[in-house]
Design a protein around this motif. Sequence first.
Motif, mmCIF file in Angstrom:
data_model
loop_
_atom_site.group_PDB
_atom_site.id
_atom_site.type_symbol
_atom_site.label_atom_id
_atom_site.label_comp_id
_atom_site.label_asym_id
_atom_site.label_seq_id
_atom_site.Cartn_x
_atom_site.Cartn_y
_atom_site.Cartn_z
ATOM 1 N N GLN A 119 82.647 100.875 -2.461
ATOM 2 C CA GLN A 119 82.781 101.080 -1.009
ATOM 3 C C GLN A 119 83.062 99.765 -0.285
ATOM 4 N N GLU A 120 82.574 98.665 -0.874
ATOM 5 C CA GLU A 120 82.711 97.370 -0.182
ATOM 6 C C GLU A 120 84.173 96.943 -0.039
ATOM 7 N N LYS A 121 85.034 97.498 -0.854
ATOM 8 C CA LYS A 121 86.463 97.143 -0.788
ATOM 9 C C LYS A 121 87.055 97.464 0.594
ATOM 10 N N LYS A 122 86.416 98.394 1.307
ATOM 11 C CA LYS A 122 86.886 98.749 2.650
ATOM 12 C C LYS A 122 86.704 97.609 3.643
ATOM 13 N N ILE A 123 85.815 96.669 3.316
ATOM 14 C CA ILE A 123 85.606 95.540 4.236
ATOM 15 C C ILE A 123 85.939 94.226 3.529
ATOM 16 N N GLN A 124 87.079 94.230 2.859
ATOM 17 C CA GLN A 124 87.512 93.071 2.084
ATOM 18 C C GLN A 124 87.652 91.801 2.949
ATOM 19 N N ASN A 125 88.141 91.956 4.188
ATOM 20 C CA ASN A 125 88.280 90.778 5.063
ATOM 21 C C ASN A 125 86.943 90.093 5.286
ATOM 22 N N THR A 126 85.905 90.914 5.443
ATOM 23 C CA THR A 126 84.573 90.363 5.668
ATOM 24 C C THR A 126 84.087 89.662 4.405
ATOM 25 N N ILE A 127 84.330 90.271 3.250
ATOM 26 C CA ILE A 127 83.967 89.631 1.968
ATOM 27 C C ILE A 127 84.668 88.279 1.854
ATOM 28 N N ASP A 128 85.968 88.273 2.133
ATOM 29 C CA ASP A 128 86.733 87.028 2.033
ATOM 30 C C ASP A 128 86.184 85.959 2.981
ATOM 31 N N ALA A 129 85.840 86.393 4.203
ATOM 32 C CA ALA A 129 85.318 85.453 5.196
ATOM 33 C C ALA A 129 83.967 84.885 4.756
ATOM 34 N N LEU A 130 83.109 85.753 4.196
ATOM 35 C CA LEU A 130 81.794 85.284 3.741
ATOM 36 C C LEU A 130 81.951 84.299 2.582
ATOM 37 N N LYS A 131 82.933 84.566 1.713
ATOM 38 C CA LYS A 131 83.179 83.635 0.607
ATOM 39 C C LYS A 131 83.706 82.302 1.134
ATOM 40 N N LYS A 132 84.555 82.383 2.152
ATOM 41 C CA LYS A 132 85.072 81.152 2.763
ATOM 42 C C LYS A 132 83.910 80.328 3.342
ATOM 43 N N CYS A 133 82.972 81.016 3.985
ATOM 44 C CA CYS A 133 81.779 80.330 4.496
ATOM 45 C C CYS A 133 81.027 79.662 3.351
ATOM 46 N N GLY A 134 80.857 80.397 2.248
ATOM 47 C CA GLY A 134 80.149 79.861 1.083
ATOM 48 C C GLY A 134 80.799 78.591 0.563
ATOM 49 N N ARG A 135 82.130 78.621 0.458
ATOM 50 C CA ARG A 135 82.859 77.437 -0.034
ATOM 51 C C ARG A 135 82.728 76.265 0.941
ATOM 52 N N ASP A 136 82.835 76.596 2.227
ATOM 53 C CA ASP A 136 82.704 75.600 3.277
ATOM 54 C C ASP A 136 81.331 74.924 3.220
ATOM 55 N N ILE A 137 80.303 75.749 3.059
ATOM 56 C CA ILE A 137 78.925 75.255 3.012
ATOM 57 C C ILE A 137 78.726 74.364 1.786
ATOM 58 N N SER A 138 79.355 74.734 0.668
ATOM 59 C CA SER A 138 79.183 73.917 -0.539
ATOM 60 C C SER A 138 79.827 72.539 -0.347
ATOM 61 N N GLN A 139 80.897 72.477 0.448
ATOM 62 C CA GLN A 139 81.500 71.166 0.745
ATOM 63 C C GLN A 139 80.620 70.341 1.684
ATOM 64 N N LYS A 140 79.973 71.020 2.634
ATOM 65 C CA LYS A 140 79.088 70.295 3.563
ATOM 66 C C LYS A 140 77.787 69.872 2.871
ATOM 67 N N ALA A 141 77.418 70.599 1.808
ATOM 68 C CA ALA A 141 76.228 70.277 0.999
ATOM 69 C C ALA A 141 74.973 69.927 1.812
ATOM 70 N N PRO A 142 74.514 70.849 2.670
ATOM 71 C CA PRO A 142 73.295 70.567 3.446
ATOM 72 C C PRO A 142 72.062 70.532 2.541
ATOM 73 N N GLU A 143 71.095 69.719 2.912
ATOM 74 C CA GLU A 143 69.836 69.721 2.156
ATOM 75 C C GLU A 143 69.061 71.013 2.439
ATOM 76 N N THR A 144 69.192 71.480 3.689
ATOM 77 C CA THR A 144 68.436 72.664 4.108
ATOM 78 C C THR A 144 69.340 73.662 4.808
ATOM 79 N N ILE A 145 69.112 74.935 4.532
ATOM 80 C CA ILE A 145 69.756 75.987 5.323
ATOM 81 C C ILE A 145 68.662 76.683 6.128
ATOM 82 N N ILE A 146 68.871 76.711 7.441
ATOM 83 C CA ILE A 146 67.924 77.386 8.336
ATOM 84 C C ILE A 146 68.552 78.725 8.683
ATOM 85 N N LEU A 147 67.902 79.796 8.278
ATOM 86 C CA LEU A 147 68.492 81.116 8.491
ATOM 87 C C LEU A 147 67.677 81.892 9.514
#
Length: 260
Positions: A25-53
């Motif tokens: 079912q998640e394939k219906k929101i592929q753009n959102t999946i792609d965007a979340l992965k882009k965030c993940g990659r971006d965050i790995s480049q920024k390499a924060p010591e802490t993530i505040i959620l």
Amino acid sequence: DMGKIIGLYLMPHPPIIIPEIGRGQEKKIQNTIDALKKCGRDISQKAPETIILITPHGPAFRDAVAIMAEASLKGDFARFGAKSVSLSFENNLPLVESITACAQDKSIPCIEINRSTALTYNIETSLDWGALVPLYFISKFYKKFKLVHITYSFFTYDMLYQFGELIQNSVESQSGDALVIASGDLSHRLTEDGPYGFNPMGPKLDKTILSMLKNCDVEGLMNMDPHMIEEGGECALRSLIIGLGTLSGKKIRSDILSYE
């Protein structure tokens, strides 16, 4: 070297986006999946010591912000039939203590959730889906962070913003950079077959939030029509306002990656 806040991400948390839950079912929101992965990659480049959620779905109190104070923070998707998908993180306890102390100084009610408070209030200490969905995508790309888990309260927007400002102060009083994830979904009332049915204010609310985000109009976000917010049914604004508070006094620009 003192820490700083190095970014803010607004990430949605539909459990169906996790493949083990969506089962296709998640394939219906592929753009959102792609965007979340882009965030993940971006965050790995920024390499924060802490993530505040900041999540709407942890132990919520009407009159106090809740911060997890257990040394280890873990959770799984058992309530969505995917117990095998579990995540675990080390808490940044010194930062939690600093935020709590700062809040006390500013008379902003803030409660630490550990085993004993959890028993007192009969609440869970395991991570909620508001935290787990964004963290699932982030940890695919980056794992070397400590987590601070905050559940927003139903304070005034001004007070939520102030709480964000004191998070900024706390981060800047310690070493190590932090990055903020505002977890939240926009309107729950966009379609007839949605969980809450359709409300014409739903699409209007989303459009308004998105355009204000695009223009970094913090003032505008904090002064939106309460009727529209009420009728539109969202859980992102409060997370976002705390998040924007953590960037107070900084020059900000924004990118909107996906909206579905």
